[in-house]
Design a protein around this motif. Structure first.
Motif, PDB file in Angstrom:
ATOM      1  N   ALA B 121     -47.161 103.472   4.734  1.00 61.43           N
ATOM      2  CA  ALA B 121     -48.022 104.104   3.723  1.00 61.43           C
ATOM      3  C   ALA B 121     -49.306 103.302   3.516  1.00 61.43           C
ATOM      4  N   ILE B 122     -49.171 101.975   3.363  1.00 58.78           N
ATOM      5  CA  ILE B 122     -50.363 101.142   3.138  1.00 58.78           C
ATOM      6  C   ILE B 122     -51.233 101.132   4.395  1.00 58.78           C
ATOM      7  N   GLY B 123     -50.580 101.081   5.571  1.00 59.66           N
ATOM      8  CA  GLY B 123     -51.326 101.114   6.836  1.00 59.66           C
ATOM      9  C   GLY B 123     -52.130 102.397   6.969  1.00 59.66           C
ATOM     10  N   LEU B 124     -51.505 103.521   6.607  1.00 62.08           N
ATOM     11  CA  LEU B 124     -52.211 104.816   6.676  1.00 62.08           C
ATOM     12  C   LEU B 124     -53.390 104.845   5.718  1.00 62.08           C
ATOM     13  N   LEU B 125     -53.172 104.305   4.500  1.00 68.03           N
ATOM     14  CA  LEU B 125     -54.251 104.282   3.507  1.00 68.03           C
ATOM     15  C   LEU B 125     -55.452 103.491   4.022  1.00 68.03           C
ATOM     16  N   PHE B 126     -55.171 102.304   4.597  1.00 66.56           N
ATOM     17  CA  PHE B 126     -56.245 101.456   5.121  1.00 66.56           C
ATOM     18  C   PHE B 126     -56.960 102.138   6.284  1.00 66.56           C
ATOM     19  N   THR B 127     -56.168 102.713   7.218  1.00 71.10           N
ATOM     20  CA  THR B 127     -56.761 103.352   8.389  1.00 71.10           C
ATOM     21  C   THR B 127     -57.616 104.540   7.948  1.00 71.10           C
ATOM     22  N   ARG B 128     -57.080 105.336   7.024  1.00 70.58           N
ATOM     23  CA  ARG B 128     -57.792 106.510   6.540  1.00 70.58           C
ATOM     24  C   ARG B 128     -59.094 106.088   5.855  1.00 70.58           C
ATOM     25  N   SER B 129     -58.976 105.056   5.012  1.00 71.50           N
ATOM     26  CA  SER B 129     -60.162 104.596   4.286  1.00 71.50           C
ATOM     27  C   SER B 129     -61.212 104.061   5.255  1.00 71.50           C
ATOM     28  N   ALA B 130     -60.753 103.371   6.337  1.00 70.56           N
ATOM     29  CA  ALA B 130     -61.709 102.837   7.324  1.00 70.56           C
ATOM     30  C   ALA B 130     -62.405 103.968   8.069  1.00 70.56           C
ATOM     31  N   ILE B 131     -61.630 105.012   8.425  1.00 71.00           N
ATOM     32  CA  ILE B 131     -62.217 106.146   9.152  1.00 71.00           C
ATOM     33  C   ILE B 131     -63.199 106.886   8.245  1.00 71.00           C
ATOM     34  N   LYS B 132     -62.780 107.062   6.974  1.00 75.98           N
ATOM     35  CA  LYS B 132     -63.626 107.756   6.005  1.00 75.98           C
ATOM     36  C   LYS B 132     -64.930 106.973   5.789  1.00 75.98           C
ATOM     37  N   GLN B 133     -64.803 105.660   5.711  1.00 73.66           N
ATOM     38  CA  GLN B 133     -65.962 104.795   5.502  1.00 73.66           C
ATOM     39  C   GLN B 133     -66.958 104.954   6.654  1.00 73.66           C
ATOM     40  N   GLY B 134     -66.392 105.097   7.870  1.00 74.32           N
ATOM     41  CA  GLY B 134     -67.239 105.230   9.055  1.00 74.32           C
ATOM     42  C   GLY B 134     -68.020 106.531   9.074  1.00 74.32           C
ATOM     43  N   THR B 135     -67.433 107.599   8.490  1.00 73.52           N
ATOM     44  CA  THR B 135     -68.099 108.901   8.543  1.00 73.52           C
ATOM     45  C   THR B 135     -68.861 109.223   7.266  1.00 73.52           C
ATOM     46  N   ASP B 136     -68.555 108.486   6.200  1.00 74.88           N
ATOM     47  CA  ASP B 136     -69.167 108.804   4.901  1.00 74.88           C
ATOM     48  C   ASP B 136     -69.755 107.535   4.296  1.00 74.88           C
ATOM     49  N   ASP B 137     -71.029 107.321   4.530  1.00 75.20           N
ATOM     50  CA  ASP B 137     -71.648 106.091   4.062  1.00 75.20           C
ATOM     51  C   ASP B 137     -72.445 106.261   2.778  1.00 75.20           C
ATOM     52  N   ASP B 138     -72.366 107.478   2.161  1.00 70.97           N
ATOM     53  CA  ASP B 138     -73.191 107.694   0.969  1.00 70.97           C
ATOM     54  C   ASP B 138     -72.412 107.466  -0.326  1.00 70.97           C
ATOM     55  N   GLY B 139     -71.307 106.668  -0.219  1.00 69.21           N
ATOM     56  CA  GLY B 139     -70.496 106.397  -1.400  1.00 69.21           C
ATOM     57  C   GLY B 139     -71.298 105.682  -2.476  1.00 69.21           C
ATOM     58  N   GLU B 140     -71.123 106.110  -3.744  1.00 67.81           N
ATOM     59  CA  GLU B 140     -71.873 105.479  -4.814  1.00 67.81           C
ATOM     60  C   GLU B 140     -71.204 104.170  -5.186  1.00 67.81           C
ATOM     61  N   PRO B 141     -71.988 103.151  -5.529  1.00 71.11           N
ATOM     62  CA  PRO B 141     -71.371 101.891  -5.915  1.00 71.11           C
ATOM     63  C   PRO B 141     -70.566 102.051  -7.214  1.00 71.11           C
TER      64      PRO B 141
END
Lengths: 49, 340
Positions: B121-141
């Protein structure tokens, strides 16, 4: 496992907690000293590789 | 020749593994403990010994991290102290469950299965968050002083007794004890610091601003580790030699991991960490299957997966670090080793 001997279980458990605490502090201070001593030189060495 | 009850080979193994765990902890601020129990289970240590020794390791790591955060960390000591009773009771309940399962001869199997699910579960969360981070860089601080909506709603239910926290806000003692107790059960049952659930719980359920939630969670890890070490120490199941060897490696690794945050962008390596956790989950699953099916090859696969993936991710962090140092690059350093 290390046998502390015939001391009561509670004392044995407390000794373990104290020993880990002391160990952690010694490691923190020791590695901190080492980092101050050789850290900058180590970074320089990597930069100049 | 043995030192602290360990052969030289085992000392090298535990110091090296501790070093890798320390690098993860120093770099990601987590990952310290939830790899240690599975590693000890895979090496054939009984569940209570694996969990008890891991708890003592958590304590040592949390002490080191607390010393590191002494000046920079924000800690709500009052909240931490209020959570203490819940944490202590929870750990006691978790450890009772382990010893009960041990009597039934099911402790290794149940703890192993829970770890398979948890790591996946934690591995999936990290992997998902890393993939999401790579495709979505407009996250607000994130505003570190803000608290989430759900926390505001929970805080609006005034169930007495209400406690005033250090930041002046109020929280029900029931919520505080519930969070402490819930995390305590997980800590006591799995031998983990529980930071990966305590930090979000403090932030989302109690409503402490993010920066203080990290520090307070760290203080909680210290208490969990101390109480857990004492609880398992009462049964004499802590392997002090294993704990010492792991700490010798992890204290050094944490410094290097922490220093690497100044040079390496976390987003570059998060995906590897996620994949490593997924492989660790598979490693524990293979270890369990080796026991059930009596196939020694699965034990070897399990060991190679866990150690191999840890070596790989450590090498990636060090490689990126050395590359950045040589290129003269520096990122914004983050206070690492924040939680276990």
């Amino acid at each position: 496992m290390i046998e502390i001997g015939a001391v009561p279980a509670a004392v044995q458990a407390l000794l373990i907690v104290i020993a880990v605490l002391i160990e952690a502090v010694i490691l923190y201070v020791g590695y901190g000293y080492l980092e101050d001593m050789i850290g900058p030189r180590f970074i320089d060495t990597i930069e100049n590789l | 020749m043995e030192l602290l009850g360990l052969t030289p080979e085992l000392i090298v193994l535990f110091v090296s593994f501790g070093f890798m765990v320390g690098v993860f902890f120093g770099f990601f601020g987590m990952g310290g403990s939830f790899l240690v129990t599975p590693a000890l289970l895979i090496l054939g240590y009984p569940a209570p010994v694996a969990i008890g020794s891991s708890m003592a390791f958590v304590f040592g790591t949390a002490v080191i991290a607390t010393l590191k955060h002494h000046d920079v960390g924000q800690v709500d000591y009052k909240l931490g102290a209020l959570m203490f009773v819940g944490i202590a009771l929870g750990i006691e309940a978790g450890s009772m469950l382990v010893f009960f399962l041990e009597e039934l001869g099911q402790a290794e199997a149940v703890v192993g299965m829970v770890y398979v699910l948890l790591l996946a579960a934690i591995g999936l969360l990290f992997t998902r968050s890393a993939i999401k981070q790579g495709t979505d860089d407009d996250g607000e601080p994130v505003d570190e002083d803000d608290i989430p909506e759900i926390a505001k709603r929970i805080k609006s239910y005034n169930i007495p007794p209400m406690m005033t926290l250090t930041d002046g806000s109020k929280a029900s003692l029931w919520t505080i004890s519930g969070v402490g107790g819930g995390v305590g059960v997980v800590s006591g049952f799995l031998g983990v610091g529980g930071g990966f659930i305590r930090m979000p719980a403090i932030y989302y359920l109690i409503g402490i601003p993010l920066a203080a939630a990290v520090g307070t969670s760290l203080f909680g890890a210290l208490m969990s580790g101390a109480v857990g070490s004492f609880t398992y120490g009462l049964s004499g199941v802590i392997d002090f030699g294993v704990v010492t060897a792991l700490l010798v490696g992890s204290a050094l690794g944490a410094r290097i991991g922490s220093a690497s945050t100044a040079y390496v962008d976390e987003n570059d390596v998060t995906i590897y960490f996620g994949i490593m956790l997924l492989l660790a989950s598979m490693a524990v699953a293979f270890g369990e299957m080796a026991n059930w099916l009596a196939i020694p090859l699965f034990d070897t696969i399990s060991f190679v997966l866990l150690i191999g993936s840890s070596v790989f991710v450590t090498s990636i962090i060090l490689y990126y670090g050395i590359k950045a140092v040589r290129a003269g690059q520096k990122t914004t350093p983050t206070p690492a080793g924040s939680d276990s």
